[in-house]
Motif scaffolding. Sequence first.
Motif, PDB file in Angstrom:
ATOM      1  N   ARG A  82     -12.808   1.502  -0.498  1.00  0.00           N
ATOM      2  CA  ARG A  82     -13.455   2.820  -0.471  1.00  0.00           C
ATOM      3  C   ARG A  82     -12.483   3.896  -0.001  1.00  0.00           C
ATOM      4  NH1 ARG A  82     -19.295   1.663   2.356  1.00  0.00           N
ATOM      5  NH2 ARG A  82     -20.075   0.201   0.815  1.00  0.00           N
ATOM      6  N   MET A  83     -11.713   3.556   1.018  1.00  0.00           N
ATOM      7  CA  MET A  83     -10.737   4.509   1.541  1.00  0.00           C
ATOM      8  C   MET A  83      -9.750   4.920   0.445  1.00  0.00           C
ATOM      9  SD  MET A  83      -8.269   3.958   4.847  1.00  0.00           S
ATOM     10  CE  MET A  83      -9.658   3.517   5.873  1.00  0.00           C
ATOM     11  N   LEU A  87      -9.029   8.601  -0.978  1.00  0.00           N
ATOM     12  CA  LEU A  87      -7.744   9.224  -0.642  1.00  0.00           C
ATOM     13  C   LEU A  87      -6.705   9.150  -1.750  1.00  0.00           C
ATOM     14  CD1 LEU A  87      -7.386   7.981   3.055  1.00  0.00           C
ATOM     15  CD2 LEU A  87      -8.279  10.181   2.232  1.00  0.00           C
ATOM     16  N   LEU A  88      -6.884   8.196  -2.690  1.00  0.00           N
ATOM     17  CA  LEU A  88      -5.915   8.004  -3.777  1.00  0.00           C
ATOM     18  C   LEU A  88      -6.634   7.957  -5.129  1.00  0.00           C
ATOM     19  CD1 LEU A  88      -3.925   5.144  -1.991  1.00  0.00           C
ATOM     20  CD2 LEU A  88      -3.273   7.572  -2.113  1.00  0.00           C
ATOM     21  N   PRO A  89      -7.375   8.988  -5.474  1.00  0.00           N
ATOM     22  CA  PRO A  89      -8.171   8.946  -6.700  1.00  0.00           C
ATOM     23  C   PRO A  89      -7.331   8.863  -7.977  1.00  0.00           C
ATOM     24  CG  PRO A  89      -8.163  11.166  -5.802  1.00  0.00           C
ATOM     25  CD  PRO A  89      -7.493  10.269  -4.792  1.00  0.00           C
ATOM     26  N   HIS A  90      -6.059   9.207  -7.890  1.00  0.00           N
ATOM     27  CA  HIS A  90      -5.182   9.219  -9.059  1.00  0.00           C
ATOM     28  C   HIS A  90      -4.715   7.825  -9.494  1.00  0.00           C
ATOM     29  CE1 HIS A  90      -2.652   9.283  -5.499  1.00  0.00           C
ATOM     30  NE2 HIS A  90      -1.735   8.672  -6.229  1.00  0.00           N
ATOM     31  N   LEU A  91      -4.922   6.798  -8.678  1.00  0.00           N
ATOM     32  CA  LEU A  91      -4.471   5.457  -9.056  1.00  0.00           C
ATOM     33  C   LEU A  91      -5.226   4.949 -10.277  1.00  0.00           C
ATOM     34  CD1 LEU A  91      -4.041   3.647  -5.611  1.00  0.00           C
ATOM     35  CD2 LEU A  91      -2.310   4.757  -7.023  1.00  0.00           C
ATOM     36  N   VAL A  92      -4.573   4.125 -11.072  1.00  0.00           N
ATOM     37  CA  VAL A  92      -5.167   3.593 -12.295  1.00  0.00           C
ATOM     38  C   VAL A  92      -6.386   2.720 -11.985  1.00  0.00           C
ATOM     39  CG1 VAL A  92      -3.595   1.609 -12.432  1.00  0.00           C
ATOM     40  CG2 VAL A  92      -4.655   2.501 -14.517  1.00  0.00           C
ATOM     41  N   ASP A  93      -6.335   1.993 -10.883  1.00  0.00           N
ATOM     42  CA  ASP A  93      -7.489   1.245 -10.373  1.00  0.00           C
ATOM     43  C   ASP A  93      -7.295   1.116  -8.865  1.00  0.00           C
ATOM     44  OD1 ASP A  93      -6.155  -1.309  -9.637  1.00  0.00           O
ATOM     45  OD2 ASP A  93      -5.962  -1.609 -11.795  1.00  0.00           O
ATOM     46  N   VAL A  99      -3.278  -0.899  -4.932  1.00  0.00           N
ATOM     47  CA  VAL A  99      -3.204  -0.004  -3.772  1.00  0.00           C
ATOM     48  C   VAL A  99      -2.076  -0.422  -2.837  1.00  0.00           C
ATOM     49  CG1 VAL A  99      -4.494   1.002  -1.849  1.00  0.00           C
ATOM     50  CG2 VAL A  99      -5.684   0.462  -3.981  1.00  0.00           C
ATOM     51  N   ALA A 100      -1.921  -1.714  -2.623  1.00  0.00           N
ATOM     52  CA  ALA A 100      -0.837  -2.196  -1.757  1.00  0.00           C
ATOM     53  C   ALA A 100       0.525  -1.824  -2.342  1.00  0.00           C
ATOM     54  CB  ALA A 100      -0.947  -3.706  -1.556  1.00  0.00           C
TER      55      ALA A 100
END
Length: 142
Positions: A82-83, A87-93, A99-100
């Motif tokens: 969720r975080m 905080l990182l809405p631009h990531l592909v997933d 995320v790591a």
Amino acid sequence: MCTYLRPPEEYILFEFSHIHGIDRGDVEGAPSWFDIADAIVEFVGDAPVYAHNATFDAAVWRCLDRYYFTGTYPEQFYCTLRMSQRLLPHLVDHRLPTVAEYCAPVFALNHHQADSDALACAHIVAPAAAQPRAARVAACVR
């Protein structure tokens, strides 16, 4: 501390061994939740706990506490999934490997290994800790 847990006999199902590689032989000599409950409480103390897709982890944790009549569930339980979505809405997933990799490009995640997944969460939390408190609280699992 990292250990396998021996689940209650009636809950020993290995339908996801193909994902995490854990089978009956891995848990037969392992401690039960009751055996390590005091160590968990001592280890966590008042610190916040983080997990990726924490809704699953929180549900399992609560079930273990109910089953064994323990009170180990932490006051602060946050979800790095969720975080990262906030905080990182631009990531592909927002899967843990994605995320790591974004937060700690040199970290070699061994996905679905508890200790490696926990370190990945730490790598996600560290830069997120610099974000406003409201963003972190919005990712709280209660």
